[in-house]
Design a protein around this motif. Structure first.
Motif, short mmCIF file in Angstrom:
data_model
loop_
_atom_site.label_atom_id
_atom_site.label_comp_id
_atom_site.label_asym_id
_atom_site.label_seq_id
_atom_site.Cartn_x
_atom_site.Cartn_y
_atom_site.Cartn_z
N THR A 175 0.68 -1.15 -0.17
CA THR A 175 -0.11 0.16 -0.15
C THR A 175 0.85 1.09 -0.07
OG1 THR A 175 -1.81 -1.14 1.29
CG2 THR A 175 -1.75 1.38 1.50
N GLY A 176 2.08 1.02 0.84
CA GLY A 176 2.91 2.32 1.00
C GLY A 176 3.50 2.58 -0.50
N THR A 177 3.82 1.54 -1.06
CA THR A 177 4.65 1.60 -2.37
C THR A 177 3.53 2.55 -3.32
OG1 THR A 177 5.79 -0.22 -2.35
CG2 THR A 177 5.39 0.24 -4.53
N ALA A 178 2.25 1.89 -3.57
CA ALA A 178 1.30 2.45 -4.37
C ALA A 178 1.09 4.07 -4.08
CB ALA A 178 -0.16 1.84 -4.13
N ILE A 179 1.16 4.50 -2.70
CA ILE A 179 0.90 5.95 -2.29
C ILE A 179 2.10 6.57 -2.65
CG2 ILE A 179 0.34 7.33 -0.16
CD1 ILE A 179 -0.95 4.95 1.20
#
Length: 248
Positions: free
Chosen positions: A80-84
């Motif tokens: 999720t952090g990667t996508a954000i």
């Protein structure tokens, strides 16, 4: 029976860690809302977001079943952090650097998966890389803590973000002991200590900060707390927060 209880507690703590880490990942959103409104990145630096993206990607690699089994909650938050972070970086328009980072992580993955043949070996190799990246990211919160001590002011160290960073470190450190995972425990243990130090600094310099702000307002000067140094604030909170799951 005991292992089942421990596993349940681990999952609950991991979910709490995911929620806290998600908040930290989303903390720069107001900065990017301003960027979109103004149509320019102005003085904002892409460095904190690029560093966080790289950190998240290596932790996703660490959490893969063929590297470190039973680490789905590490994958969920760092994925999720990667996508954000990719969204943030698209807005700042530095995709070439992202390509370099993706190539780097892909090479690490290729080498680890082809040259190392057990999850224990792979976990150690990728885990060491994760720890090194996390430690490097602590330079930013340390610099802000130095600024607080020098100026005797906590204007640029928001209390809520410091408290959330502490909670994040505690959650993932607890997760790392159920069962013990040194690669998650070390960076998040350090993050917890930094969080404690920040809260202590806030308690020490809160009153002096109020006096300084009152003095400036009395002299008709600009209230520095109203001048949002978005690059510094978002960079800090994120670098602390990305020691989440290992990472956050």
């Amino acid at each position: 029976m005991v292992s089942a209880v421990v596993n349940t507690i681990r999952n609950v703590v991991g979910i709490i860690g995911n929620i806290i880490s998600l908040f930290l990942f989303l903390s720069p959103v107001p900065t990017f809302v301003e960027i979109v409104k103004k149509g320019t990145v102005e003085q904002y630096s892409a460095a904190p977001y690029l560093a966080t993206l790289l950190n998240c990607m290596v932790w996703v690699l660490y959490g893969l079943p063929m590297v470190h089994p039973h680490s789905i909650l590490v994958i969920t938050i760092n994925g999720t952090g990667t996508a954000i972070e990719v969204v943030y970086i698209i807005l700042i328009k530095v995709m070439l650097v992202v390509l370099v980072e993706v190539i780097f992580v892909a090479l690490v993955a290729l080498l680890v998966l082809t040259l190392l043949h057990s999850t224990k070996q792979r976990s150690m190799a990728v885990g060491i890389i994760c720890i090194l990246f996390n430690i490097m990211m602590y330079a930013s919160p340390l610099s802000v803590m130095k600024l607080v001590i020098t100026t005797k002011s906590v204007e640029y160290m928001p209390f809520f973000l410091s408290l959330m960073s502490l909670a994040n470190g505690v959650a993932w450190t607890t997760y790392a002991f159920l069962p013990f995972d040194q690669f998650i425990a070390i960076p998040n243990g350090l993050g917890t200590l930094l969080g404690v130090a920040q809260v202590i600094l806030y308690a020490c310099y809160y009153k002096s900060t109020k006096r300084q702000m009152a003095a400036r307002q009395g002299k008709g000067q600009v209230d520095l707390s109203a001048v949002v140094v978005s690059e510094s604030d978002s960079g800090d909170s994120k670098k602390i927060g990305t020691a989440v799951g290992g990472g956050g």
